[in-house]
Enzyme design. Structure first.
Site, mmCIF file in Angstrom:
data_model
loop_
_atom_site.group_PDB
_atom_site.id
_atom_site.type_symbol
_atom_site.label_atom_id
_atom_site.label_comp_id
_atom_site.label_asym_id
_atom_site.label_seq_id
_atom_site.Cartn_x
_atom_site.Cartn_y
_atom_site.Cartn_z
ATOM 1 N N ASN C 115 0.762 -1.112 0.000
ATOM 2 C CA ASN C 115 0.091 -0.154 -0.026
ATOM 3 C C ASN C 115 0.888 1.391 0.012
ATOM 4 O O ASN C 115 0.388 2.370 -0.599
ATOM 5 C CB ASN C 115 -1.060 0.019 1.152
ATOM 6 C CG ASN C 115 -0.467 -0.405 2.574
ATOM 7 O OD1 ASN C 115 0.733 -0.609 2.546
ATOM 8 N ND2 ASN C 115 -1.009 0.020 3.606
ATOM 9 N N LYS C 138 12.931 -6.474 0.133
ATOM 10 C CA LYS C 138 12.316 -7.346 -0.740
ATOM 11 C C LYS C 138 10.901 -6.514 -0.934
ATOM 12 O O LYS C 138 10.038 -6.430 -0.235
ATOM 13 C CB LYS C 138 11.735 -8.491 0.061
ATOM 14 C CG LYS C 138 10.496 -9.389 -0.110
ATOM 15 C CD LYS C 138 10.317 -10.101 -1.464
ATOM 16 C CE LYS C 138 8.915 -10.657 -1.202
ATOM 17 N NZ LYS C 138 7.940 -9.654 -2.037
ATOM 18 N N THR C 141 4.931 -7.646 -4.271
ATOM 19 C CA THR C 141 4.899 -7.777 -5.807
ATOM 20 C C THR C 141 4.197 -7.015 -6.486
ATOM 21 O O THR C 141 4.647 -6.569 -7.517
ATOM 22 C CB THR C 141 4.169 -9.448 -5.753
ATOM 23 O OG1 THR C 141 4.851 -10.250 -4.727
ATOM 24 C CG2 THR C 141 3.918 -9.960 -7.214
ATOM 25 N N ASP C 176 10.664 -17.500 3.512
ATOM 26 C CA ASP C 176 11.386 -18.216 4.416
ATOM 27 C C ASP C 176 12.901 -18.107 4.210
ATOM 28 O O ASP C 176 13.698 -17.963 5.173
ATOM 29 C CB ASP C 176 10.835 -19.823 4.553
ATOM 30 C CG ASP C 176 9.687 -20.005 5.245
ATOM 31 O OD1 ASP C 176 9.131 -19.167 5.672
ATOM 32 O OD2 ASP C 176 9.484 -21.125 5.684
ATOM 33 N N GLY C 195 3.570 -11.488 9.092
ATOM 34 C CA GLY C 195 4.304 -11.324 10.039
ATOM 35 C C GLY C 195 4.561 -12.150 11.345
ATOM 36 O O GLY C 195 5.823 -12.124 11.749
ATOM 37 N N GLU C 210 5.302 -4.090 11.844
ATOM 38 C CA GLU C 210 4.316 -3.421 11.929
ATOM 39 C C GLU C 210 3.242 -4.146 11.161
ATOM 40 O O GLU C 210 3.243 -4.264 9.722
ATOM 41 C CB GLU C 210 4.329 -2.162 11.249
ATOM 42 C CG GLU C 210 2.958 -1.285 11.620
ATOM 43 C CD GLU C 210 2.669 -0.367 10.527
ATOM 44 O OE1 GLU C 210 3.853 0.096 9.784
ATOM 45 O OE2 GLU C 210 1.441 -0.040 10.060
ATOM 46 N N CYS C 244 -2.954 0.818 7.218
ATOM 47 C CA CYS C 244 -3.050 0.225 8.483
ATOM 48 C C CYS C 244 -3.643 1.188 9.717
ATOM 49 O O CYS C 244 -4.116 0.655 10.317
ATOM 50 C CB CYS C 244 -1.595 -0.160 8.939
ATOM 51 S SG CYS C 244 -0.346 0.665 8.130
ATOM 52 N N GLU C 339 -10.247 -6.967 10.188
ATOM 53 C CA GLU C 339 -9.745 -5.699 9.418
ATOM 54 C C GLU C 339 -10.229 -5.958 8.173
ATOM 55 O O GLU C 339 -9.497 -6.817 7.288
ATOM 56 C CB GLU C 339 -8.326 -5.869 9.851
ATOM 57 C CG GLU C 339 -7.604 -4.566 9.066
ATOM 58 C CD GLU C 339 -5.832 -4.811 9.117
ATOM 59 O OE1 GLU C 339 -5.345 -5.908 9.328
ATOM 60 O OE2 GLU C 339 -5.507 -3.948 8.864
#
Lengths: 444, 444, 444, 444
Positions: C115, C138, C141, C176, C195, C210, C244, C339
């Site tokens: 976002n 990273k 996408t 991973d 997370g 976060e 968020c 959410e």
């Protein structure tokens, strides 16, 4: 002068209500303009105060860096306060919170000296302005040209009218009027014993004073003598010794005195004497009075038995004093205690470190000092024992880097300097206490 | 165990709403009771973990001091927050103020190790409690008696019921249940590699971990060798080496290796071996497994060519390992890298300081290290180059004084310790932002 | 990926030995380049994540400001340490000084979400870099294009090769490997419940997380309802609720519920729906899965009796969800707790403030919250009572200004953010203790 | 007096070389002795300065708490310095570290006033002593007995001989000699306009001055009038108004003036007048001159049209002034600007908040102020607009809790007070700069 203060008083509240980031933005603009117009300012320094051309250019650029650094420091120091809760204190309930912030002093009088008329002006202007104050600037008589050029850069940056006001004139004539003015809310002064007089008059006005220095270098038996000699010569003779942080006395242990004196003498013998335009190491002092004062100090020492080293001799040509190192200076000579502000370096031989420290601590001037020793315990413990604002270990006294604390003890100063402390000086602390009807906690 | 967590969860909010000064008052009372009842606690330490009697008494009294110091530190750190103004950031108006304070985590699991079951318990309990948390304490199996006595002092001081809960048992059996409990809000653990397992499971729970150490002493050519030898022997053999900050490897420059080894050997040869009640320097290790592990490390080194010094020999009697210094240890021996936690000190001779630093930095354990050098530049620059949480210059590694930072790098730890950092660990930061309809400034 | 970590590991030490001011200089250059090349980055944000064009431009410029601010903040926080003297602690002599500074973590993995792919990338890169770390980035996408363009600005600014490394790919596939890589020394992640999985695996690696938020707005009887409605609508529907810190639940007191619902409904009815290029208020969500998830939450609430307001209806067209406000939501509906990350706003009517606070504190997500009340006591005491990382008084939840603390409680986060805390996260504390042979004091 | 200064000068260095924890220990002992011997000290306060018995007891106990709190605060503030690295500043290499700590001023002259002769003495003694200074104490003529008793507690606690020296006498006779003494290194003075004279003479001596106050209470339309009336009456009439932080003027908005005046009048009518032994609210003022001065101020106001409220009348019996509230005071009356230091409260009715703020900001005295408003925006913005050292929101002005900042603007003070700021005042900053031959970094 009344007009300057009036204008400042009127301009200040609006400036204090300008967002911190906008104040910083204007200071960054002023810094950029100074970098752009460095050449004429540097030329003025060469012409007005005989500063070697290279050093003059450095002063201007370093001043621009200082303005930018001060702006960013202020954005942080002034954008943050403390919130204290009541229940730390025995018996108190957490029903009160005190929010402490820093607010501007109001109108600040800034008085820089002749030797760094640009740098020591911006070291006052920057903190004053970022903190939301208006300024009345009194440039030194010699150096006023460079100073006014600098102020022009601030004006061109777009600071509000009336915020920065410059009043030129001889301190002896206008000083009292300026320092006792009812609209002054703070004074930042760098100079000599004149400062003591200002301090007597200022009463309830916050003072930031940096006055004289008699910075001593203690050289221990285990010192790296090459390092010490290089630092001492650079420290003592840069800008012909006209620096508050110049090395103004060497206290060397007997056992290494001959070796140190030889190394110092050899280096001083190589210093060039001449015109500032040619980047000579040693140039004319700022005034005939200064040159004669230095000559008098050296003559006194010579008369009482001090020995010139390396074939150097006491020689004055008008305002120009040739570099001189005097060995075997003793406490009965004026040079052991007074500040020459010229290219004459006295060396006192001492039997012990304690004797050296005692000399340092007996001086009424106590700006900086330095100790040369390779031993970690000795270096740190001597640094603790020396009662001066700053002690440099294995380096010459120095004002910078500018964010470091800079503060003199005894007659050398009042209130700390350095970017952060100067910003704090330019403010007063205010608290707002919120009283709640009962205790309130955030429980996690 | 569920009952312990449930009680903690219930007791915590009321405790967090107790004034800071009252929380401190109770901690001071607990400290006073510990001083009063030091004798039985010290006796338990002698009996349970074979701690020399004098050291056991010291541990208890030092723990009482630590509780009091923590209480007063907490009164200050937790009674003060920061107030940030919005207009520091470009584009923002001074219409927002963020008030940041610290609030409790909630319920904290405290797991101290066997070697300092009292001291390392209160180093967790003190910060947790002053910060408004409830606690679940899991004492070490050996040391539980001393620990429970300590908890009794807290109970007698008048802490609310349910606030401090103790659960005994073998970590292997109850550990997972305790660390994965849904009511745990923070874990403070001191111990060995078990901590690595806990860290894998804890996910979003804040962790304060102090795990193993392999503290190295670098001895330079210009070191005061007597000072270095004394510090190394005390550092390596106190409490038979069962300390995270024990000196566990010496890296000595070739040129001074013989001299250092002789001095170290002479001192170690004088260490007494025997019963903790008699204050012997070297006492039985905590378990047969520990003693055999240490024996194995030494045997490996001897087999690969390490040389015992001063006529010392590898000798195990049950849990008791006699003190041993092994010279000419090389990187292929396990003792060069593993942590014995017993009275065996390996010495590696190195050709250069760089080689010594490289060894230190290649270790997965990186709690503390020390460097012995009298030269100020060398000492400080080696300290910078050593990648360990703390570097001691001219002193043995040490946890205290307790207000100093204590933090390990790599597998040695996570989150900082020391009184202040531990209090901060026991909290989370919360902010309250007050939004005003327009900018508001205090103009001075 | 190994290559990225290897390059980072090699580049890091040299970067950590670069003067702070030089690190800052490069960051300022990167910021300048981002301002210069804002257009293509903003266009990528429009194309990749359907961000309204104006907001996309703002994100880029705000990110440049953030980089500059971070650079200057780091120059200060990282150039200053603490010097602790030993004799604060009972029984200790002033013969030890602990100098505590912050040193880099090493290689930091940075994972921003879709976002704010530029802003939340630089909020990690800036602190990591000024602190002397190397970075593996990273990108999300969706948003990778904008992110790569941003990295190109850093590259063009002249950062050393290997310092900033970007690895693209699906988190499900490479996650991973990246988080468990033996060369990773810190992870800064912003995203959702993924997370929680990372946290389980990371063990001893410092984490800055976060994760989700379910920010609630409590509206009291004495609130300025116009202010509250405006803040709620902006807070809930900006970027179609994909933030968020979006308002994700309204808890309104019964007595003012009708009035508030009417005001909110009226404003929401005016929101435009359409293409990001046209600056529509509501645009397509990031993925079909997201849109269906939001639709499901709303359908569940409707089925259980929630009432749409202002004639709005649940309507999904592909990824596009039309804005919806649901009144009379109750705790048995998923929308009361989950959410949505979409343009659906649930309103719960509560009889008392306590009920509202209890709802907030029962949520596993606890990023921010807000309270609308004009009464100073009530506003502050409710803010204390709400257990979320930040509570906004009379304003919508917000991440910025970026120097404010930003930290979530419970499943919403681990470790604090905000410019200063993020810089601290990117470092570990190290201490150097200088041991002197005896006590040493500066006596004044 | 010379003897006092000489003794102080001799004792100071040894004290400054005493570990911080030992200095604190002695202060804790003095505090304990004061608690033990509170009764005679309180009795002296009743007899010497007519302080109501209960308040007298409170003063002594609160002073003991203050000493303990100051000791612990000093242990922390003085045991910690800053370590600045050079490379924050553009162009500088990390080859210099500046370690900044606080060192004692030397000999500090402490001058407390009559109204809190014990509390305001220890608020100076505590910070001076924990910071390593020697002290010369000049008690107020009235209050000297209590003060001397307090000093006896310090002596009994075991402070070194010569460290604390008391000189009694009339300020008019010995003041100049004491403040101009060449051995004085700092002055902490609380009192009235005498302080302005001291400030004129002190030159380079650091000054901590708390002089007069004219604390105003602004009462807004939305204030809780019961709360405001209670706070105003307590604030104005406690200890018969002989407090620097007494409410000395009420500025009430026209629309609520009648209601407020009625509530204030009703409460004042209930105040008891009589002997301090009987805990009367209103007791005799400290001197005939004071009583006549207060009478004169009230007479001037009455003559110019001020109206007594609630049937109260101006009545003086010797030193005793009966409580009086005067409504409709106007700016032409002396009571609108001068500080009565007695039980007479002027009320000014204002048409707007701006008019109220303007009155506050026009006063040369600017210690504290307070604002009563229930609206969060209004309360905070008025607090910003009031130019006084502290603004209390919804509470009376107050010095405590003692760790809160306490500082007056304009003629009300110089340098901040409060436990922390007072400790800082009692020190000067010193830096030791370690110069290395090349840059050195800890790379992580």
């Amino acid at each position: 002068m009344d007009a300057a203060y009036d204008a400042a008083k009127v301009a200040q509240p609006g400036w204090a209500q300008t967002p911190l980031w906008k104040r910083a933005e204007l200071l960054h603009k002023a810094a950029a303009l100074m970098r752009e117009h460095a050449a004429p300012m540097a030329a003025a320094l060469v012409a007005e105060v005989a500063k070697p051309a290279k050093d003059a250019a450095t002063e201007v650029l370093r001043s621009a860096d200082l303005i930018s650094f001060t702006a960013e420091e202020g954005v942080r120091r002034l954008g943050e306060g403390r919130a204290l809760l009541a229940d730390s204190f025995p018996g108190a309930a957490r029903s009160k919170m005190s929010i402490e912030t820093r607010v501007p002093l109001g109108v600040v009088l800034c008085v820089p000296p002749f030797n760094y008329p640009v740098n020591l002006a911006v070291s006052k202007l920057g903190p004053a302005l970022i903190a939301g104050n208006a300024v009345v600037l009194k440039p030194p008589t010699q150096g006023a040209g460079a100073c006014l050029h600098m102020v022009a850069c601030f004006a061109a940056a777009g600071f509000p009218a009336g915020l920065i006001n410059t009043v030129t004139g001889r301190g002896a004539e206008i000083g009292d009027f300026m320092t006792l003015h009812p609209k002054v809310n703070g004074i930042s002064f760098t100079g000599g014993d004149t400062g003591l007089e200002i301090a007597k008059k200022a009463a309830m006005i916050p003072l930031q004073m940096e006055l004289g220095g008699k910075d001593c270098a203690i050289v221990c038996e285990d010192a790296d003598l090459d390092l010490a000699a290089a630092a001492i010569v650079k420290g003592a003779f840069s800008y012909s010794g006209q620096r508050c942080t110049a090395v103004k006395l060497v206290l060397v242990l007997d056992t290494v005195a001959d070796a140190l004196v030889a190394k110092v003498g050899a280096k001083v013998a190589k210093l060039t004497v001449g015109a500032p335009e040619d980047n000579a190491d040693i140039t004319a002092l700022v005034s005939p009075a200064s040159a004669k004062f230095v000559e008098g100090l050296a003559a006194d020492a010579l008369a009482k038995g001090a020995l010139p080293v390396a074939g150097l001799t006491l020689k004055r040509e008008g305002n120009l004093i040739h570099p001189l190192v005097l060995d075997r200076v003793t406490p009965d000579m004026r040079l052991a205690w007074e500040e020459p502000f010229g290219p004459v370096l006295p060396i006192v031989r001492v039997p012990t470190v304690d004797a050296a420290v005692a000399h340092v601590n007996a001086s009424r001037l106590a700006l900086q000092g330095c100790v040369f020793s390779s031993h970690i315990d000795r270096a740190l413990m001597i640094a603790d024992a020396m009662s001066t604002g700053t002690v440099q270990i294995n380096g010459a006294p120095a004002r910078g880097p500018d964010h470091f604390l800079f503060a003199g003890f005894r007659d050398s100063g009042l209130s700390s300097q350095g970017v952060g402390p100067s910003i704090e000086f330019m403010t007063k602390q205010k608290s707002v206490v919120i009283n709640l009807p009962s205790a309130s906690y955030a429980t996690g």
